[in-house]
Design a protein around this motif. Structure first.
Motif, short mmCIF file in Angstrom:
data_model
loop_
_atom_site.label_atom_id
_atom_site.label_comp_id
_atom_site.label_asym_id
_atom_site.label_seq_id
_atom_site.Cartn_x
_atom_site.Cartn_y
_atom_site.Cartn_z
N LEU A 64 -76.47 125.91 13.33
CA LEU A 64 -77.18 124.76 14.29
C LEU A 64 -76.19 123.96 15.17
CD1 LEU A 64 -79.73 123.98 15.31
CD2 LEU A 64 -79.73 122.14 13.49
N THR A 65 -75.17 123.69 14.53
CA THR A 65 -74.01 122.75 15.14
C THR A 65 -73.45 123.50 16.54
OG1 THR A 65 -73.50 121.36 13.09
CG2 THR A 65 -71.81 121.40 15.08
N VAL A 66 -73.01 124.84 15.83
CA VAL A 66 -72.43 125.56 17.08
C VAL A 66 -73.17 125.76 18.26
CG1 VAL A 66 -71.58 127.92 17.43
CG2 VAL A 66 -70.81 126.52 15.51
N SER A 67 -74.61 126.15 17.69
CA SER A 67 -75.66 126.48 18.72
C SER A 67 -75.99 125.31 19.71
CB SER A 67 -76.68 127.30 18.32
OG SER A 67 -77.37 126.58 17.45
N ALA A 68 -75.97 123.97 19.05
CA ALA A 68 -76.29 122.98 19.78
C ALA A 68 -75.30 121.90 20.56
CB ALA A 68 -77.11 122.04 18.80
N ILE A 69 -74.28 121.95 19.78
CA ILE A 69 -73.08 121.06 20.51
C ILE A 69 -71.87 121.38 20.85
CG2 ILE A 69 -74.47 119.04 19.65
CD1 ILE A 69 -72.51 118.45 17.27
N SER A 70 -71.69 122.68 20.46
CA SER A 70 -70.40 123.30 20.86
C SER A 70 -70.05 123.47 22.32
CB SER A 70 -70.02 124.47 20.01
OG SER A 70 -70.78 125.62 20.60
N PRO A 71 -68.84 123.74 22.80
CA PRO A 71 -68.76 124.12 24.26
C PRO A 71 -69.58 125.42 24.60
CG PRO A 71 -66.61 123.83 23.15
CD PRO A 71 -67.75 123.65 21.96
N PHE A 72 -70.00 126.26 23.50
CA PHE A 72 -70.81 127.37 23.93
C PHE A 72 -72.23 127.27 23.55
CE2 PHE A 72 -66.63 128.38 22.18
CZ PHE A 72 -65.94 128.79 23.24
N SER A 73 -72.49 126.00 23.60
CA SER A 73 -74.27 125.82 23.14
C SER A 73 -74.97 126.16 24.12
CB SER A 73 -74.22 124.17 22.97
OG SER A 73 -74.09 123.68 24.41
N TYR A 79 -78.65 115.99 8.50
CA TYR A 79 -77.72 116.58 9.30
C TYR A 79 -78.19 117.46 10.65
CZ TYR A 79 -73.46 118.69 11.02
OH TYR A 79 -72.34 119.15 12.04
N SER A 80 -79.02 118.36 10.21
CA SER A 80 -79.64 119.27 11.19
C SER A 80 -80.62 118.65 12.26
CB SER A 80 -80.69 120.30 10.29
OG SER A 80 -79.91 121.16 9.61
N TRP A 81 -81.39 117.67 11.63
CA TRP A 81 -82.07 116.70 12.66
C TRP A 81 -81.58 115.96 13.58
CZ3 TRP A 81 -87.47 116.66 13.57
CH2 TRP A 81 -88.12 117.19 12.41
N SER A 82 -80.43 115.36 13.01
CA SER A 82 -79.58 114.69 13.59
C SER A 82 -78.54 115.46 14.88
CB SER A 82 -78.40 113.89 12.93
OG SER A 82 -79.07 112.92 11.96
N THR A 83 -78.30 116.70 14.42
CA THR A 83 -77.49 117.64 15.16
C THR A 83 -78.46 117.87 16.50
OG1 THR A 83 -76.24 118.26 13.66
CG2 THR A 83 -76.33 119.75 15.48
#
Length: 117
Positions: A30-39, A57-61
């Protein structure tokens, strides 16, 4: 002595679902798909929707991703869902992103209310 036979690999069309059952791995995906440069927020939402019991953590992300998106209103929608649908309690990592969304929308009264929670 009994010899251990490893289970045979079988192609599983639901491999993503099995991955999402593991909280640590699902949070990382989820972190990679939501807030990474490749989101990709669409993909992040798809991942989030597939997690059986998302952790805080998932909700907050996802709230963070929406706060930085072109539609920060969705951060409030997710925050309200978190408050009403879960037994989880937002923490010091959740509130800054919701307050950021309030700031982006110039919703200063909402920001003050959130700050006082």
């Amino acid at each position: 002595m009994h010899q251990y036979d490893a289970p045979k690999a079988s192609p599983c069309p639901n491999a993503l679902f099995r991955l999402l059952l593991r909280p640590f791995l699902s949070s990382k995906l989820l972190t990679v798909s939501a807030i990474s440069p490749f989101s990709s927020l669409d993909y992040a939402c798809h991942v989030f929707d597939q997690i059986p019991l998302p952790n805080l953590y998932s909700w907050s992300t996802l709230i963070q991703a929406y706060a930085s998106s072109s539609d920060p209103t969705q951060s409030f929608v997710l925050f309200l869902q978190l408050l009403h649908q879960c037994e989880l309690v937002p923490d010091k990592f959740t509130f800054p992103f919701v307050i950021k969304a309030a700031s982006e929308l110039k919703a200063f009264r909402v920001g003050r209310v959130l700050h006082g929670m």
